[in-house]
Design a protein around this motif. Sequence first.
Motif, PDB file in Angstrom:
ATOM      1  N   MET A  23      -8.221  76.605  57.964  1.00 46.00           N
ATOM      2  CA  MET A  23      -9.014  75.839  58.525  1.00 46.00           C
ATOM      3  C   MET A  23      -9.939  76.808  59.374  1.00 46.00           C
ATOM      4  SD  MET A  23      -8.460  73.682  62.155  1.00 46.00           S
ATOM      5  CE  MET A  23      -7.946  74.865  63.058  1.00 46.00           C
ATOM      6  N   LEU A  24      -9.671  77.843  59.792  1.00 43.02           N
ATOM      7  CA  LEU A  24     -10.595  78.834  60.446  1.00 43.02           C
ATOM      8  C   LEU A  24     -11.496  79.342  59.280  1.00 43.02           C
ATOM      9  CD1 LEU A  24      -8.503  80.918  62.969  1.00 43.02           C
ATOM     10  CD2 LEU A  24     -10.172  79.222  63.411  1.00 43.02           C
ATOM     11  N   GLU A  25     -11.083  79.719  58.252  1.00 42.38           N
ATOM     12  CA  GLU A  25     -11.910  80.149  56.856  1.00 42.38           C
ATOM     13  C   GLU A  25     -12.881  79.340  56.798  1.00 42.38           C
ATOM     14  OE1 GLU A  25     -11.553  82.003  52.616  1.00 42.38           O
ATOM     15  OE2 GLU A  25      -9.734  81.797  53.891  1.00 42.38           O
ATOM     16  N   ALA A  26     -12.559  78.023  56.578  1.00 43.73           N
ATOM     17  CA  ALA A  26     -13.458  77.201  56.175  1.00 43.73           C
ATOM     18  C   ALA A  26     -14.562  76.902  57.192  1.00 43.73           C
ATOM     19  CB  ALA A  26     -12.639  75.634  55.714  1.00 43.73           C
ATOM     20  N   ALA A  27     -14.064  76.583  58.688  1.00 43.57           N
ATOM     21  CA  ALA A  27     -14.935  76.264  59.468  1.00 43.57           C
ATOM     22  C   ALA A  27     -15.993  77.466  59.666  1.00 43.57           C
ATOM     23  CB  ALA A  27     -14.265  76.244  60.896  1.00 43.57           C
ATOM     24  N   ARG A  28     -15.355  78.595  59.679  1.00 42.85           N
ATOM     25  CA  ARG A  28     -16.439  80.032  59.815  1.00 42.85           C
ATOM     26  C   ARG A  28     -17.488  80.108  58.750  1.00 42.85           C
ATOM     27  NH1 ARG A  28     -11.430  83.622  62.211  1.00 42.85           N
ATOM     28  NH2 ARG A  28     -11.887  83.370  64.263  1.00 42.85           N
ATOM     29  N   VAL A  33     -21.402  77.708  63.118  1.00 41.18           N
ATOM     30  CA  VAL A  33     -19.875  77.445  63.336  1.00 41.18           C
ATOM     31  C   VAL A  33     -19.701  79.044  64.137  1.00 41.18           C
ATOM     32  CG1 VAL A  33     -17.480  77.376  63.278  1.00 41.18           C
ATOM     33  CG2 VAL A  33     -19.391  75.692  62.412  1.00 41.18           C
ATOM     34  N   THR A  34     -19.027  78.956  65.519  1.00 39.80           N
ATOM     35  CA  THR A  34     -18.779  80.329  66.037  1.00 39.80           C
ATOM     36  C   THR A  34     -17.337  79.981  66.422  1.00 39.80           C
ATOM     37  OG1 THR A  34     -20.926  80.870  66.954  1.00 39.80           O
ATOM     38  CG2 THR A  34     -19.124  81.943  67.600  1.00 39.80           C
ATOM     39  N   ILE A  35     -16.423  80.806  66.349  1.00 37.21           N
ATOM     40  CA  ILE A  35     -14.880  80.886  66.425  1.00 37.21           C
ATOM     41  C   ILE A  35     -14.611  82.105  66.778  1.00 37.21           C
ATOM     42  CG2 ILE A  35     -12.617  80.041  65.989  1.00 37.21           C
ATOM     43  CD1 ILE A  35     -13.820  78.134  63.839  1.00 37.21           C
ATOM     44  N   LYS A  66     -18.091  77.152  69.016  1.00 38.48           N
ATOM     45  CA  LYS A  66     -19.265  76.416  68.896  1.00 38.48           C
ATOM     46  C   LYS A  66     -19.018  75.718  67.571  1.00 38.48           C
ATOM     47  CE  LYS A  66     -24.375  76.810  68.620  1.00 38.48           C
ATOM     48  NZ  LYS A  66     -25.523  77.605  68.566  1.00 38.48           N
ATOM     49  N   ILE A  67     -19.174  74.244  67.692  1.00 42.36           N
ATOM     50  CA  ILE A  67     -18.916  73.472  66.434  1.00 42.36           C
ATOM     51  C   ILE A  67     -20.166  72.349  66.467  1.00 42.36           C
ATOM     52  CG2 ILE A  67     -17.602  71.773  65.182  1.00 42.36           C
ATOM     53  CD1 ILE A  67     -16.136  74.225  65.430  1.00 42.36           C
ATOM     54  N   PRO A  68     -20.951  72.468  65.323  1.00 36.24           N
ATOM     55  CA  PRO A  68     -22.187  71.475  65.441  1.00 36.24           C
ATOM     56  C   PRO A  68     -21.982  70.215  65.537  1.00 36.24           C
ATOM     57  CG  PRO A  68     -22.364  73.244  63.673  1.00 36.24           C
ATOM     58  CD  PRO A  68     -20.935  73.512  64.295  1.00 36.24           C
ATOM     59  N   ALA A  69     -22.408  69.208  66.026  1.00 32.46           N
ATOM     60  CA  ALA A  69     -22.168  68.136  66.119  1.00 32.46           C
ATOM     61  C   ALA A  69     -21.995  67.210  64.902  1.00 32.46           C
ATOM     62  CB  ALA A  69     -23.387  67.275  66.712  1.00 32.46           C
ATOM     63  N   ARG A  70     -22.557  67.745  63.702  1.00 33.08           N
ATOM     64  CA  ARG A  70     -21.972  67.087  62.541  1.00 33.08           C
ATOM     65  C   ARG A  70     -20.665  67.004  61.996  1.00 33.08           C
ATOM     66  NH1 ARG A  70     -21.977  71.362  59.063  1.00 33.08           N
ATOM     67  NH2 ARG A  70     -23.033  73.313  59.550  1.00 33.08           N
ATOM     68  N   MET A  71     -20.077  68.243  62.623  1.00 38.93           N
ATOM     69  CA  MET A  71     -18.586  68.539  62.359  1.00 38.93           C
ATOM     70  C   MET A  71     -17.505  67.838  63.259  1.00 38.93           C
ATOM     71  SD  MET A  71     -18.891  72.163  60.942  1.00 38.93           S
ATOM     72  CE  MET A  71     -17.193  72.572  60.295  1.00 38.93           C
ATOM     73  N   HIS A  72     -18.224  67.527  64.506  1.00 39.04           N
ATOM     74  CA  HIS A  72     -17.447  66.713  65.481  1.00 39.04           C
ATOM     75  C   HIS A  72     -16.490  65.657  64.725  1.00 39.04           C
ATOM     76  CE1 HIS A  72     -19.917  68.253  68.891  1.00 39.04           C
ATOM     77  NE2 HIS A  72     -19.513  69.057  68.279  1.00 39.04           N
ATOM     78  N   ILE A  73     -15.164  65.519  65.253  1.00 32.67           N
ATOM     79  CA  ILE A  73     -14.415  64.215  64.914  1.00 32.67           C
ATOM     80  C   ILE A  73     -14.702  62.912  65.842  1.00 32.67           C
ATOM     81  CG2 ILE A  73     -12.084  63.115  64.210  1.00 32.67           C
ATOM     82  CD1 ILE A  73     -11.235  66.045  63.549  1.00 32.67           C
ATOM     83  N   SER A  74     -15.704  62.073  65.442  1.00 35.69           N
ATOM     84  CA  SER A  74     -16.158  61.193  66.278  1.00 35.69           C
ATOM     85  C   SER A  74     -16.230  60.017  65.471  1.00 35.69           C
ATOM     86  CB  SER A  74     -17.278  61.377  67.168  1.00 35.69           C
ATOM     87  OG  SER A  74     -18.355  61.661  66.224  1.00 35.69           O
TER      88      SER A  74
END
Length: 126
Positions: A23-28, A33-35, A66-74
């Motif tokens: 999950m971290l690898e895919a998100a980064r 995205v900043t983790i 930092k997760i862009p809004a397009r990736m928020h689970i909403s």
Amino acid sequence: AGGGTSIGLAHKKVDAKDVYARMLEAARAEPGVTISGKFARDAAPPLNILGLVATEDIEEGELLIKIPARMHISYDTCRLLFPELCASIRALPKLSPQRREEAALCCCVAKLLGDSSGGPPEESGG
């Protein structure tokens, strides 16, 4: 007695550390995205609830995630990803109008989790 509907839930065994690492690898890899590397998936006393635990000192004001809004689970992003599913749930006449977005979000999250798990859960034999 009554003719109700039965739903069986199964549990798929996963390697939690591997899932977190992937999950971290895919998100980064996603733009924007900043983790931080200053925490790990772990549990801490006194409650020992699994979550993110600091592994290094964190400075005041330091950016951790930092997760862009397009990736928020909403509901809004689920409506964009799964328009037919969300529309179907919102159209259910017996579902309270106040609960429709929540129900649609839950279904979308379940779909995302199912899609990410790599297949159906194993049979539990129970």
